[in-house]
Design an enzyme around this catalytic site. Structure first.
Site, PDB file in Angstrom:
ATOM      1  N   HIS A  43       0.676  -1.278   0.103  1.00 17.39           N
ATOM      2  CA  HIS A  43      -0.094   0.053  -0.001  1.00 17.39           C
ATOM      3  C   HIS A  43       0.766   1.375   0.011  1.00 17.39           C
ATOM      4  CE1 HIS A  43      -3.811  -2.041   1.100  1.00 17.39           C
ATOM      5  NE2 HIS A  43      -2.701  -3.155   1.219  1.00 17.39           N
ATOM      6  N   ASP A 144      -6.499   5.560   1.660  1.00 18.43           N
ATOM      7  CA  ASP A 144      -6.698   4.194   1.420  1.00 18.43           C
ATOM      8  C   ASP A 144      -8.067   3.759   1.825  1.00 18.43           C
ATOM      9  OD1 ASP A 144      -6.146   1.379   1.011  1.00 18.43           O
ATOM     10  OD2 ASP A 144      -4.063   1.647   1.695  1.00 18.43           O
ATOM     11  N   THR A 167      -5.782  -0.516  -3.405  1.00 21.41           N
ATOM     12  CA  THR A 167      -4.482  -0.869  -3.929  1.00 21.41           C
ATOM     13  C   THR A 167      -4.894  -2.389  -4.777  1.00 21.41           C
ATOM     14  OG1 THR A 167      -3.862  -1.768  -1.874  1.00 21.41           O
ATOM     15  CG2 THR A 167      -3.025   0.288  -2.498  1.00 21.41           C
ATOM     16  N   ALA A 381      14.583  -7.989  -2.942  1.00 24.07           N
ATOM     17  CA  ALA A 381      14.975  -7.715  -4.474  1.00 24.07           C
ATOM     18  C   ALA A 381      14.457  -6.277  -4.945  1.00 24.07           C
ATOM     19  CB  ALA A 381      14.831  -8.952  -5.328  1.00 24.07           C
ATOM     20  N   GLN A 383      12.462  -5.626  -7.139  1.00 23.69           N
ATOM     21  CA  GLN A 383      11.434  -6.446  -7.952  1.00 23.69           C
ATOM     22  C   GLN A 383      10.924  -5.843  -9.327  1.00 23.69           C
ATOM     23  OE1 GLN A 383       8.514  -8.981  -6.209  1.00 23.69           O
ATOM     24  NE2 GLN A 383       6.870  -8.020  -7.575  1.00 23.69           N
ATOM     25  N   HIS A 398       3.203 -15.031  -5.376  1.00 29.58           N
ATOM     26  CA  HIS A 398       2.041 -15.195  -4.260  1.00 29.58           C
ATOM     27  C   HIS A 398       0.768 -14.313  -4.798  1.00 29.58           C
ATOM     28  CE1 HIS A 398       2.740 -11.254  -3.462  1.00 29.58           C
ATOM     29  NE2 HIS A 398       1.804 -11.037  -2.412  1.00 29.58           N
ATOM     30  N   TRP A 401      -1.357  -7.773  -5.907  1.00 32.44           N
ATOM     31  CA  TRP A 401      -1.934  -7.221  -7.006  1.00 32.44           C
ATOM     32  C   TRP A 401      -0.755  -6.615  -7.647  1.00 32.44           C
ATOM     33  CZ3 TRP A 401      -4.638  -7.749 -10.734  1.00 32.44           C
ATOM     34  CH2 TRP A 401      -5.089  -6.492 -11.725  1.00 32.44           C
ATOM     35  N   SER A 403       2.490  -7.291  -7.560  1.00 30.71           N
ATOM     36  CA  SER A 403       3.385  -8.073  -8.276  1.00 30.71           C
ATOM     37  C   SER A 403       2.693  -8.347  -9.403  1.00 30.71           C
ATOM     38  CB  SER A 403       3.808  -9.345  -7.231  1.00 30.71           C
ATOM     39  OG  SER A 403       4.309  -9.061  -6.053  1.00 30.71           O
ATOM     40  N   GLU A 406       3.024  -5.485 -11.890  1.00 29.55           N
ATOM     41  CA  GLU A 406       4.331  -5.449 -12.206  1.00 29.55           C
ATOM     42  C   GLU A 406       4.840  -6.551 -13.465  1.00 29.55           C
ATOM     43  OE1 GLU A 406       6.383  -5.409  -8.382  1.00 29.55           O
ATOM     44  OE2 GLU A 406       5.311  -3.438  -8.034  1.00 29.55           O
ATOM     45  N   ASP A 422      -6.820 -11.086  -1.490  1.00 26.82           N
ATOM     46  CA  ASP A 422      -7.403 -10.861  -2.969  1.00 26.82           C
ATOM     47  C   ASP A 422      -6.564 -11.793  -3.835  1.00 26.82           C
ATOM     48  OD1 ASP A 422      -5.002  -9.478  -2.312  1.00 26.82           O
ATOM     49  OD2 ASP A 422      -5.295  -8.134  -3.966  1.00 26.82           O
TER      50      ASP A 422
HETATM   51  N1  UDP Z   1       8.741  -6.326  -3.683  1.00 30.74           N
HETATM   52  C1  UDP Z   1       9.873  -5.766  -3.797  1.00 30.74           C
HETATM   53  N2  UDP Z   1      11.156  -6.620  -3.537  1.00 30.74           N
HETATM   54  C2  UDP Z   1      10.786  -7.903  -3.012  1.00 30.74           C
HETATM   55  C3  UDP Z   1       9.559  -8.403  -2.600  1.00 30.74           C
HETATM   56  C4  UDP Z   1       8.421  -7.618  -3.070  1.00 30.74           C
HETATM   57  O1  UDP Z   1      10.136  -4.697  -4.068  1.00 30.74           O
HETATM   58  O2  UDP Z   1      12.023  -8.685  -2.927  1.00 30.74           O
HETATM   59  C5  UDP Z   1       7.637  -5.374  -3.652  1.00 30.74           C
HETATM   60  C6  UDP Z   1       6.859  -5.671  -5.130  1.00 30.74           C
HETATM   61  O3  UDP Z   1       7.516  -5.055  -6.124  1.00 30.74           O
HETATM   62  C7  UDP Z   1       5.457  -5.228  -4.737  1.00 30.74           C
HETATM   63  C8  UDP Z   1       5.260  -5.297  -3.523  1.00 30.74           C
HETATM   64  O4  UDP Z   1       6.628  -5.558  -2.751  1.00 30.74           O
HETATM   65  O5  UDP Z   1       5.400  -3.703  -5.456  1.00 30.74           O
HETATM   66  C9  UDP Z   1       4.489  -6.319  -3.003  1.00 30.74           C
HETATM   67  O6  UDP Z   1       3.120  -6.081  -3.122  1.00 30.74           O
HETATM   68  P1  UDP Z   1       1.964  -7.082  -3.481  1.00 30.74           P
HETATM   69  O7  UDP Z   1       0.939  -6.163  -3.641  1.00 30.74           O
HETATM   70  O8  UDP Z   1       2.534  -7.896  -4.518  1.00 30.74           O
HETATM   71  O9  UDP Z   1       1.995  -8.085  -2.219  1.00 30.74           O
HETATM   72  P2  UDP Z   1       1.807  -7.855  -0.530  1.00 30.74           P
HETATM   73  O10 UDP Z   1       3.275  -7.622  -0.175  1.00 30.74           O
HETATM   74  O11 UDP Z   1       1.135  -6.698  -0.171  1.00 30.74           O
HETATM   75  O12 UDP Z   1       1.205  -9.224  -0.166  1.00 30.74           O
END
Ligand code: UDP
Length: 505
Positions: A43, A144, A167, A381, A383, A398, A401, A403, A406, A422
């Site tokens: 978020h 939010d 989000t 990482a 990502q 996993h 949204w 990920s 992206e 979600d």
């Molecule tokens: N992310 C990252 N590096 C990592 C793992 C995740 O930058 O090693 C970022 C990813 O790019 C995304 C966010 O963390 O923007 C995860 O958001 P997402 O909605 O996919 O999942 P949540 O963490 O909310 O379950």
């Protein structure tokens, strides 16, 4: 000012510069937007992107963080660079009420949510009403929508126009919204001996898209507390009807049919995603990099050097987001699956992702060996950069949204391994609507399954998935380019914020 008469002779780049100049000329510095995200990585980083986009258009931004998240952004994200790049952006913080060592992830995220709902109101109100020297009063609140009732209530108390930001995907938002219809038509609750493949037929715009198993995880279970939880979720979602507008991190070509149904209830929906790609296109120079905004862990950039030495599309990237947890047993099964697939892999294993090591827990030698040969493991990482790297050929995710978006924008096919919230909706969307991957939900995630799915994605059905992924990526990137739907919608949002902010003198 650029005379209109010359526009016909301008190149695309000149036209873009002219539009920017025009926007700058129209800029007012009297719009001050407060942005309040749910204090969790997915978020915060998404709403910080929105903050940057609005700051680029001359708005003053006050970003509300919990002390905990702010401290982590300070430690792991590049806050100084962010503040230097966007001088009109400032942060204000308040306590989240939990002890410092509270995990705030996995199941424990619920505590955080409850505390904010019960205790954050006076802090938010105080910030919204505060007056900073040299800045106009806050005259627009983007909150939010996950804290629907709380934020609507504060906004009404202080008399500041409110816009909700969600989000999650439009499909998931709309599913939450439609929960009362699902009860009325006896499609919910899911009963004890339910056929989880029963098709859900009555969500407008998504008829027959979901089976019971694809509904948000909160739908699972049979007790009265499930019915209560689902109804509460729907009520919270419906609070957004009281917001002036709704912003979604999605794009029209991706979720058009749901969006047209949503607009019958929400006349002002601004779809401006994928936000990470949108921010890149709006920045004046492509050489500028977006400062890291991780509040989870230190970005380990060594993986980029490792990726540079891997062949084209040969690596599967594995990440379960910022809050999902798993048992050590499941981690070992996934690890065996990756190693046995003989594919190269880059895996994010957050330090808080698995429970503490038990006495006698040892990593089997063949896993250590296989990882040394073909794998790379990091705690966190970069990502977005990873997914855009030419060596990446697939993503075991996993299905959060962010990920998902992206990956879609980068044209990377996915294996979806959802665990809660979600994610069940998103994984269905990826596999059945976009057809860019495989859905692993509700099957025993053992080493054989992981191995087979990785090989399916990276080898046997690679061509088909890659072709669909390329098509979706094209649409995603077109939407955030000049003239695209998200690009135009952001311009519309900016105008709208300017107009409602004038209501506050
Ligand atoms: N992310 C990252 N590096 C990592 C793992 C995740 O930058 O090693 C970022 C990813 O790019 C995304 C966010 O963390 O923007 C995860 O958001 P997402 O909605 O996919 O999942 P949540 O963490 O909310 O379950």
């Amino acid at each position: 000012m650029i005379p209109i008469i010359y526009e016909a002779y301008m190149s695309k780049a000149q036209k873009e510069n002219a539009t920017r100049a025009k926007m700058k000329a129209e800029e007012t510095t009297d719009t001050h937007v407060a942005i309040f995200p749910c204090p969790a990585q997915g978020h915060v980083s998404t709403m910080l992107k929105l903050a940057q986009l609005l700051a680029l258009h001359g708005f003053h931004i006050t970003f509300l963080n919990t002390d905990f998240i702010h401290h982590r952004l300070h430690r792991f994200g590049d806050l100084e660079a962010l503040l230097q790049t966007y001088p009109s952006l400032q942060f204000k913080t308040f306590p989240d009420g939990l002890p410092h060592h509270h995990p705030r992830s996995g199941q424990s995220a619920v505590d955080l949510f409850q505390y904010i709902n019960l205790h954050a109101k006076p802090h938010i109100r105080h910030i919204l009403l505060s007056q900073d020297p040299g800045k106009p009063k806050i005259n627009c609140f983007i909150a939010d929508g996950v804290f629907g009732a709380l934020t609507i209530d504060v906004a009404h108390q202080v008399g500041i126009p409110i816009i909700h930001f969600r989000t999650i995907s439009a499909s998931c938002f709309w599913t939450y919204f439609c929960v009362p219809n699902l009860f009325q038509s006896n499609q919910l609750p899911i009963t004890g001996d339910e056929d989880m493949d029963r098709v859900i037929t009555c969500i407008p715009g998504m008829e027959n898209m979901f089976r019971c198993r694809d509904l948000p995880s909160f739908s699972r279970g049979t007790g009265s507390e499930i019915v209560y939880a689902l109804n509460s979720l729907a009520l919270e979602t419906r609070e957004s009807l009281q917001a002036r507008a709704l912003i979604l991190n999605t794009f029209e070509d991706l979720e058009g049919s749901v969006l047209s149904q949503m607009r019958l209830q929400f006349p002002r929906v601004f779809t401006i995603g994928p936000l990470h790609a949108h921010l890149n296109t709006r920045k004046e120079s492509n050489t500028e990099t977006t400062p890291s905004t991780s509040c989870v862990g230190e970005v380990d950039r060594r993986c980029m050097t490792w990726l540079d030495s891997q062949p084209l599309k040969s690596v599967i990237y594995v990440s379960f987001g910022s809050i999902a947890t798993m048992t050590r047993e499941k981690l070992i099964e996934i690890w065996y699956g990756l190693v046995n697939s003989k594919k190269r892999f880059l895996w994010v294993v957050r330090p808080d992702m698995v429970g503490p090591k038990e006495n006698g827990d040892r990593v089997p030698a063949e896993l250590e060996e296989g990882t040394k040969e073909r794998g790379f493991i990091v705690g966190w990482a970069p990502q977005e950069e990873v997914l855009a790297h030419k060596a990446i050929g697939g993503f075991l995710t996993h299905s959060g949204w962010n990920s998902t978006l992206e990956s879609l924008a980068a044209g990377v096919p996915m294996i979806c391994c959802p665990s809660f919230g979600d994610q069940h909706v998103n994984s269905r969307f990826v596999s059945e609507v976009c057809k860019v991957g495989l859905d692993m939900k509700d099957v025993a995630c053992d080493r054989n399954l992981v191995e087979n799915m990785v090989n399916d994605l990276m080898d046997h059905r690679n061509e088909v998935f890659l072709n669909s992924a390329r098509e979706v990526a094209l649409l995603a990137n077109r939407s955030v380019s000049s003239g695209g739907s998200s690009y135009s919608n952001l311009d519309g949002l900016i105008q709208y914020i300017r107009s409602i902010s004038q209501e506050i003198i």
